[in-house]
Design an enzyme around this catalytic site. Structure first.
Site, PDB file in Angstrom:
ATOM      1  N   GLY A  38       0.787  -1.264   0.438  1.00 48.95           N
ATOM      2  CA  GLY A  38      -0.261  -0.172   0.296  1.00 48.95           C
ATOM      3  C   GLY A  38       0.733   0.741   0.179  1.00 48.95           C
ATOM      4  O   GLY A  38       0.295   2.195  -0.658  1.00 48.95           O
ATOM      5  N   SER A  75      12.909   0.765   6.284  1.00 48.10           N
ATOM      6  CA  SER A  75      12.970   1.781   7.162  1.00 48.10           C
ATOM      7  C   SER A  75      13.805   1.493   8.538  1.00 48.10           C
ATOM      8  O   SER A  75      14.732   2.254   8.818  1.00 48.10           O
ATOM      9  CB  SER A  75      10.881   1.987   7.304  1.00 48.10           C
ATOM     10  OG  SER A  75      10.405   1.632   6.616  1.00 48.10           O
ATOM     11  N   CYS A  98       1.883   4.668   8.248  1.00 54.33           N
ATOM     12  CA  CYS A  98       2.365   4.097   7.546  1.00 54.33           C
ATOM     13  C   CYS A  98       3.189   3.050   9.135  1.00 54.33           C
ATOM     14  O   CYS A  98       3.364   3.876  10.178  1.00 54.33           O
ATOM     15  CB  CYS A  98       3.484   4.151   6.941  1.00 54.33           C
ATOM     16  SG  CYS A  98       5.137   3.326   6.976  1.00 54.33           S
ATOM     17  N   ASN A 134      10.734  -7.150   6.364  1.00 54.62           N
ATOM     18  CA  ASN A 134      11.967  -7.097   6.046  1.00 54.62           C
ATOM     19  C   ASN A 134      12.242  -5.788   6.062  1.00 54.62           C
ATOM     20  O   ASN A 134      12.501  -5.155   4.518  1.00 54.62           O
ATOM     21  CB  ASN A 134      13.003  -7.803   4.690  1.00 54.62           C
ATOM     22  CG  ASN A 134      13.448  -9.194   5.956  1.00 54.62           C
ATOM     23  OD1 ASN A 134      13.753  -9.753   5.820  1.00 54.62           O
ATOM     24  ND2 ASN A 134      11.332 -10.020   5.952  1.00 54.62           N
ATOM     25  N   ASP A 176      -2.029  -5.344   0.249  1.00 55.29           N
ATOM     26  CA  ASP A 176      -2.063  -4.444   1.159  1.00 55.29           C
ATOM     27  C   ASP A 176      -3.437  -4.341   0.860  1.00 55.29           C
ATOM     28  O   ASP A 176      -3.829  -2.939   0.144  1.00 55.29           O
ATOM     29  CB  ASP A 176      -1.522  -3.744   1.112  1.00 55.29           C
ATOM     30  CG  ASP A 176      -1.009  -3.057   2.526  1.00 55.29           C
ATOM     31  OD1 ASP A 176      -1.742  -2.723   3.463  1.00 55.29           O
ATOM     32  OD2 ASP A 176      -0.395  -1.979   2.979  1.00 55.29           O
TER      33      ASP A 176
END
Length: 544
Positions: free
Chosen positions: A107, A380, A218, A377, A180
């Protein structure tokens, strides 16, 4: 799934022969062999065909993981059908099979790269239709990859090559996609309607998170607001009903519990009986004891352990959870989700720490023994820094001399060839295998890899092309590498379906067909060089 192409071909061939016979002379121009070949090259007629096929694959893989955790699965996030297509072609070339390899639809990348509003943050502001549209696009490209590879094989068969075994054992590029749906884009009816569109486009697995739809963030950002269990369960039910309505009886629901990094709730549920889910949720809400005479007008008050308390409410009306309650909330959310229809879990963590993941998963497994994770994984995370920190702590515990390292500067390139870096990189290398074994991770994915690779490759090409190297930058850094590594799209006309279209035109118009392939097609320049490439045992005209 092996040995399907030829059986499909034979059944299609007989069916067309029977039809041709029944329709008489009006079908004289139709060659059953051509029609059967085209049908074989397009095995999946609808997105629902794909969803049913891939759901069965995921269920099989989940059972195999339960029996042996080394049988984990993997995927990379793709934001365009072409990216997904090239990924699967490369998987077949390098690894010879698509087994245990999936696709992920992020997403975040839909918001950042596919919205008509332009680039957006991952906050559910993009159009709902963008998600099923991307699923359809991805499978359109994968079906085209099937058609191109099989068309090449049929061409070689027509030319007398012994490739019948390759046709009989053809493995499709179609694999499961975990898609997503964010927080469901509205109420449970909205979630149901969007889920139907995603399933009809081909999704066999839908990931949904327990945040408030209109305040979605997020998973790696602050400000996340979760919903009470009853609200989330309603959305899990909505997705299950969508799967059942469309006949995808074994569709997969991935429940993402964002409580670990969430400190807020928008809504206080209503408890019906002591200790019910609403009561457990309310117990996590931070509150202060208060006397009734000290209550303000319009205050919201709760009775807790025989005392009157006032939930801590922010100026925006949101309620705070107790500090330190996040892990307990994750565990309860996970258990509750699995007990109410979810098949897999997704837990966002602040760092990629196997011990931290296992601590939560083992608590869930104590109640639901076959609990399994889909784990992000994530780009970020600063993987290098995180694992250098972990390696530093291990070396320190082993009483190694660490005076050569500055703990506050471990990203410094001067450490790249150090023992610390070697240890950290080994831990990164084995992370997926170790997490599958120790922390219940069934599926490892990278959400945004192709976002970052596109940016990196464009950075490198731009630097050189607009500098001293000029055209050599493209030739040396791109085209020559495509040739040496037998990357399918070096012959981009073929990859876009030119050869396939030429064959179809011949089926339709015979020798009168105006075809793109021929002596003046510049793609012929790649035939000899690629067939002699030391990295390939087949000409590039064949998808390896």
């Amino acid at each position: 799934m092996k040995n399907l192409a030829q059986s499909n071909y034979q059944s299609a061939l007989q069916a067309v022969k029977n039809l041709k016979e029944s329709y008489g002379n009006s079908w004289n121009a139709i060659e059953p062999e051509n029609a059967a070949r085209m049908a074989t090259q397009n095995r999946f007629k609808t997105g629902l065909d794909i969803a049913k096929y891939t759901a069965a694959i995921m269920r099989k893989d989940m059972g195999e993981y339960d029996a042996n955790p080394s049988q984990y699965t993997q995927s990379l996030g793709c934001w365009h059908g072409f990216v997904a297509q090239q990924k699967m072609i490369a998987i077949k070339k390098h690894h010879k099979t698509t087994n245990k390899k999936y696709l992920y639809l992020s997403g975040w990348m839909v918001a950042a790269l596919r919205s008509e509003f332009g680039p957006l943050p991952d906050q559910s502001m993009h159009e709902k239709t963008a998600v099923p549209a991307l699923i359809k696009e991805i499978y359109d490209f994968l079906r085209q990859a099937d058609a191109i590879e099989l068309n090449d094989l049929f061409r070689r068969l027509d030319n007398g090559e012994d490739v019948q075994k390759d046709i009989d054992n053809f493995e499709t590029h179609i694999v499961p996609i975990i898609a997503d749906i964010d927080a469901g884009f509205g109420n449970e009816e909205a979630t149901y309607l969007l889920a139907k569109q995603m399933i009809q486009a081909g999704a066999c697995a839908i990931q949904i998170e327990n945040q408030v739809s209109d305040a979605k963030q997020c998973g790696h950002q602050d400000g996340k607001v979760t919903v009470p269990h009853e609200d989330f369960i309603a959305k899990l039910n909505a997705i299950r009903y969508a799967f059942l309505e469309l006949g995808v009886d074994d569709g997969i629901i991935v429940a993402r519990t964002d409580s670990e990094g969430a400190g807020l709730t928008q809504k206080l549920p209503v408890s019906q009986t002591p200790g019910d889910l609403a009561s457990q949720y309310l117990a996590f809400v931070e509150a202060e004891e208060i006397a009734i005479e000290d209550a303000k007008e319009d205050d919201v008050l709760l009775k807790r352990n025989g005392k009157l308390v006032r939930p801590i409410r922010l100026e925006n009306g949101l309620y705070k959870f107790k500090e330190g309650s996040n892990i307990d909330r994750v565990v309860l959310d996970c258990i509750t989700s699995l007990q109410h229809g979810a098949d897999l879990l997704w837990i966002e963590t602040p760092t990629p720490d196997i011990k931290q993941i296992a601590h939560m998963v083992n608590r869930v497994k104590a109640v639901v023994p076959k609990a399994k994770l889909v784990y992000n994984n994530s780009p970020s995370f600063n993987w290098t820094l995180n694992f250098r920190n972990q390696a530093y702590d291990e070396m320190l515990a082993e009483e190694e001399n660490m005076t050569a390292y500055d703990r506050n500067d471990l990203m410094n390139p001067k450490y790249d060839n150090s023992e610390l870096s070697f240890r950290a990189d080994q831990k990164i290398k084995s992370f997926q295998r170790d997490a599958a074994r120790e922390a219940g991770v069934f599926h490892h994915l990278i959400t945004l890899p192709t976002y970052h690779t596109t940016a990196l490759h464009m950075n490198d090409l731009t630097e050189a092309y607009f500098g001293e190297e000029g055209m050599l930058a493209y030739v040396k850094g791109v085209q020559r590498q495509e040739i040496r590594k037998s990357v399918s799209c070096v012959k981009h006309q073929r990859m876009a379906g030119s050869d396939l279209g030429d064959d179809h035109k011949t089926f339709f118009a015979g020798e009168k067909a105006l075809k793109a392939g021929g002596e003046k097609n510049t793609s012929n320049q790649f035939e000899e060089s690629t067939s002699k490439s030391k990295n390939s045992d087949k000409p590039l005209g064949v998808v390896a």
